[in-house]
Design an enzyme around this catalytic site. Structure first.
Site, PDB file in Angstrom:
ATOM      1  N   GLY A 139       0.806  -1.223   0.000  1.00 21.98           N
ATOM      2  CA  GLY A 139       0.000   0.000   0.000  1.00 21.98           C
ATOM      3  C   GLY A 139       0.832   1.262   0.000  1.00 21.98           C
ATOM      4  O   GLY A 139       2.009   1.242  -0.365  1.00 21.98           O
ATOM      5  N   LEU A 177      -4.121  -5.322  -5.865  1.00 22.10           N
ATOM      6  CA  LEU A 177      -3.056  -4.341  -5.679  1.00 22.10           C
ATOM      7  C   LEU A 177      -1.851  -4.956  -4.938  1.00 22.10           C
ATOM      8  O   LEU A 177      -2.012  -5.555  -3.880  1.00 22.10           O
ATOM      9  CB  LEU A 177      -3.607  -3.152  -4.864  1.00 22.10           C
ATOM     10  CG  LEU A 177      -2.656  -1.973  -4.698  1.00 22.10           C
ATOM     11  CD1 LEU A 177      -2.363  -1.313  -6.031  1.00 22.10           C
ATOM     12  CD2 LEU A 177      -3.244  -0.968  -3.725  1.00 22.10           C
ATOM     13  N   ASP A 178      -0.667  -4.785  -5.508  1.00 19.30           N
ATOM     14  CA  ASP A 178       0.598  -5.215  -4.870  1.00 19.30           C
ATOM     15  C   ASP A 178       0.686  -6.724  -4.677  1.00 19.30           C
ATOM     16  O   ASP A 178       1.480  -7.203  -3.858  1.00 19.30           O
ATOM     17  CB  ASP A 178       0.818  -4.520  -3.510  1.00 19.30           C
ATOM     18  CG  ASP A 178       0.948  -3.012  -3.649  1.00 19.30           C
ATOM     19  OD1 ASP A 178       1.242  -2.541  -4.758  1.00 19.30           O
ATOM     20  OD2 ASP A 178       0.736  -2.309  -2.649  1.00 19.30           O
ATOM     21  N   GLU A 179      -0.117  -7.479  -5.401  1.00 21.70           N
ATOM     22  CA  GLU A 179      -0.110  -8.935  -5.213  1.00 21.70           C
ATOM     23  C   GLU A 179       0.314  -9.688  -6.472  1.00 21.70           C
ATOM     24  O   GLU A 179       0.319 -10.918  -6.485  1.00 21.70           O
ATOM     25  CB  GLU A 179      -1.514  -9.428  -4.789  1.00 21.70           C
ATOM     26  CG  GLU A 179      -1.962  -8.945  -3.418  1.00 21.70           C
ATOM     27  CD  GLU A 179      -1.248  -9.650  -2.273  1.00 21.70           C
ATOM     28  OE1 GLU A 179      -0.627 -10.697  -2.519  1.00 21.70           O
ATOM     29  OE2 GLU A 179      -1.300  -9.131  -1.140  1.00 21.70           O
TER      30      GLU A 179
END
Lengths: 297, 297, 297, 297
Positions: D214, D240-242
């Site tokens: 995040g 997100l961010d994965e």
């Protein structure tokens, strides 16, 4: 910290698993020929690494790990086919049975850091080797070595003439080992010894070769004011500190590190670098190519 | 490989050498006041590290290593002067005699890599500590520990209620140790235990915190497909895996590393990180500052 | 990747901030004397680094960053006190006003990687320097340099006699710069030039010195089969590649990297190492000590 | 500093050179089948990397770089043979002509460090790509971009509804690019955008994922007191961010680094990690495998 030469998923010793090393002059079709022979014998390729130093006609190197049911029984037939196929192509090859760990003797002097690291990793089953003996020209590590259940043999080495000591070591090693590791063995070995021992000899040098060749590298590093110190594991050749490099690493130092401090920090790099090099050798991931090595990851 | 927390030129234990730690609210003149007191007692400053987290009025931290003839005899007078000077400035301080190594108990379970690295560095005289005992809830490392001349005590820890085991450990440690190191001790300690033990407790977590908090970090790292794995040494607090970090490092991995391979590679990072953290702690180079640590190099 | 020489919290250029460098023969009470003078002038110490190469009577080095209201006005009085106190103790000292960035000329040839990294960090305000000019014996980087708003001057250097070119460069630099950076400037400078320029000259050598001194280090590294290649930033002295080292770093390579590949990978180490060295120099964190440097972090 | 994903000896763009990627369920004989087809068309294998995630029946991945005279003319025949052979074995494959660099659009916001590093490496011919356009929601980098001879397009993105901006970007990219790189593009892209763009999207996250997912990772890292900070390049997915990680690296920090200092140090890791990831992608060395990537060196 990085560790490019450490074993990947490969088990330390595996039944029905073979490693095939092939090298020689490059030409089209080698990989196809090798894999065709393996496939014809029911092998499943676990990993295949290949390298050509010049696509336009250089040297070719291939390491193939494969699984084969009844490998022990199939081996003669596989070898015959490899001989037929690869000899035609002018290639050299050797086949290794991963169920047979390498027999590795360790020579050492008084320092214990490289020796113990190898024996710990060996006891944990991380290196596919057996250690039939540890030989030292001193006795201070005897008790440690024997606590691992490994024979310790004292071969003193005094005076300028080392030939008696070398003869005794050759007698101990002959036929009993597949490799020799010099774990901070502080004697220079003669060309005759290397010839008589007739197996690969791996040394750890306590500098980032070719910087600080010879004796006293930490003192020299301190005098030169370097900001990193290193260690180098290499095969021993007749030329001192000039053999093919297997592995190197460094550690950061500052002006505040004394020469003794460099030696202390350096010891941790030495043991890591030597253990990684021995692991790579025992997994048949190192191929010598003149003054260089190919080290497949 | 880098090693920012390793001792520099400082000898592991030194007579007539003191370490003075000072911290508190920053203001002008603290360094001058401290060094004036030291100079007045004939101290020669060997190294001085100072840090202010906000020059405009934050927290101040200073570590001073000094040499003083007849330090033992001079100490009461020095302490009186420090009390007079530093209390006026609202500062906290502690004075350490470097000739007195810290007494450090090690708790472990079945893994030997962190334990052996600590015991071996201790035997080499690289860490200014004594190890009065090793306690384990298993027995497999007993013989190794005793071969270093260190008492091994077995305190089993079975079933959900750990309070008996914790009580026994507290009884063994009380008054006998200055710090406790958890060298892969696989039991979660209760807040009550931490309160009763009343000395700093250092743990090694087998991930790069705060990634992969909790159990099974190597399995989680494999599932997430990370390209580096790490280890974290930290002080233990009541919140699991949330205590102030002392040291961290990482090692590169690839898709080809299995979860077991990650664990094998990770072990070598764990031992390095924990040993460096214990060294830094025993040299009084770590100051806790809320959730953070100041680690002077 | 590590970056021990990079600026910490220090702003690139700060008003009312001074740096005091003190060095000389060690004796008890130096730190106290220095900090007493600073405190007497109302300074608040932001950071203090101190180093003694031998506590039993070696050389002493101290760098102190401090904040002082009205520093510009206070400076004469502070200098007078330092002179009185430190001259008595036989020490050398210099005082730097952090609001005055260093004037740094860059000399380069055709490679742009080191040059662009310096200009770009400069534009971001990360290095406390101004760049009054870039001089090159080629013209290919002229447009890039001018796009940063920096004068580019072409000084050709052909034939065996470099004295005309050197004279022209000396004329351009004289009185205008506090340091010269050789960002892959492929001309060997004469001792006369170094004397005439009379400011520190920093060079980047594309090997891990003292390995591979002289020309063609990547080719030599390939032939030697090393597993790491490096770069070294150092002050230039009359002896080629022998000046005091400021910073070094390495990158891992394998048998699969060609000599051209080593050069490509090496370029990224070169730019990092040179930029860190220039930063450390411009922050007055480097003190020369014979063939060595003290680099405070 | 290490750089495992950087190109080896492979030229940035080569005529008569192909890359063949094969993956699917593992079974005996795949390598043999692939290499037989290549050999039958006169290919010389330059490098071959193979990986099986479980020799007992997992997924199989192979990347083969080969040289073939008249590759352009031979390609249809080769493709027909591959289709016949590999479809039978239930495998997926794709064939890449190395003479055709990938078309890569770069999206950015105000930070220039990742953007410029990509453009510099591109200009040096180190990455086999063309950059048809750079798109930003700000204008501050426009002049820099155009100085490289690359079109800069401003697509503002204000207010909560990003759909207009996304539509405009999709229109610009459609049919014109083979990949999109987010070089510190500070807008979260919608699932619809990812579907419409229909080419791989690579992002750089300014933390060592999965730590500090995040916004504000450097601030979080400072608060947690970590001793290393990192960066992660990954394919963008709807979560997100994965997305699957391509490359990661870290840099050492200390208590003395402010949050702004972490950001400054982090920028150098970010640019290295992103550039290496883009290089690996453009050389077809990355294969996605669920949440993981296979990255052949």
């Amino acid at each position: 910290m990085e560790d490019p030469t450490q074993a990947r998923g490969e088990a330390a010793a595996s039944t029905n698993t073979g490693v095939l090393i092939v090298h020689g002059a490059d030409r089209a079709g080698i990989v196809a020929a090798v894999t065709r022979v393996l496939a014809a014998h029911g092998a499943n390729i676990v990993s295949l690494d290949q390298y050509t130093d010049d696509p336009g006609g250089g040297a070719f190197f291939q390491r193939t790990v494969f699984h084969m049911n009844e490998f022990f029984a199939m081996r003669p037939s596989l070898e015959a086919s490899l001989e037929a196929e690869l000899t035609t192509l002018g290639l050299q090859w050797r086949l290794v049975d991963r169920s047979q760990p390498k027999r590795v003797a360790i020579l050492t002097s008084t320092s214990d850091h490289c020796l113990l690291d190898l024996l710990w990793r060996h006891r944990r089953g991380e290196i596919p080797m057996t250690v039939p003996m540890v030989i030292s020209n001193h006795t201070n590590v005897a008790e440690d070595v024997r606590s691992f259940g490994i024979p310790f043999i004292h071969v003193p080495s005094q005076g300028p003439d080392k030939s008696d000591a070398e003869s005794e070591i050759v007698k101990l090693l002959s036929g009993n080992v597949d490799a020799v590791v010099l774990a901070r063995y502080m004697q220079i070995l003669s060309p005759a010894f290397l010839g008589d021992v007739a197996v690969p000899v791996i040394n750890i040098h306590h500098s980032f070769l070719p910087a600080f060749i010879g004796a006293g590298p930490y003192r020299k590093a301190k005098e030169r004011g370097v900001k990193l110190i290193g260690a180098t594991a290499h095969y021993v050749t007749e030329e001192l500190d000039e053999g093919p490099i297997i592995e190197q690493d460094v550690v950061r130092v500052t002006h505040a590190d004394s020469a003794a401090g460099l030696q202390r920090k350096g010891a941790y790099v030495e043991r890591e670098v030597l253990s990684r090099a021995v692991l790579a050798h025992c997994e048949d991931r190192v191929i010598r190519n003149g003054r260089e090595t190919i080290v497949f990851s």
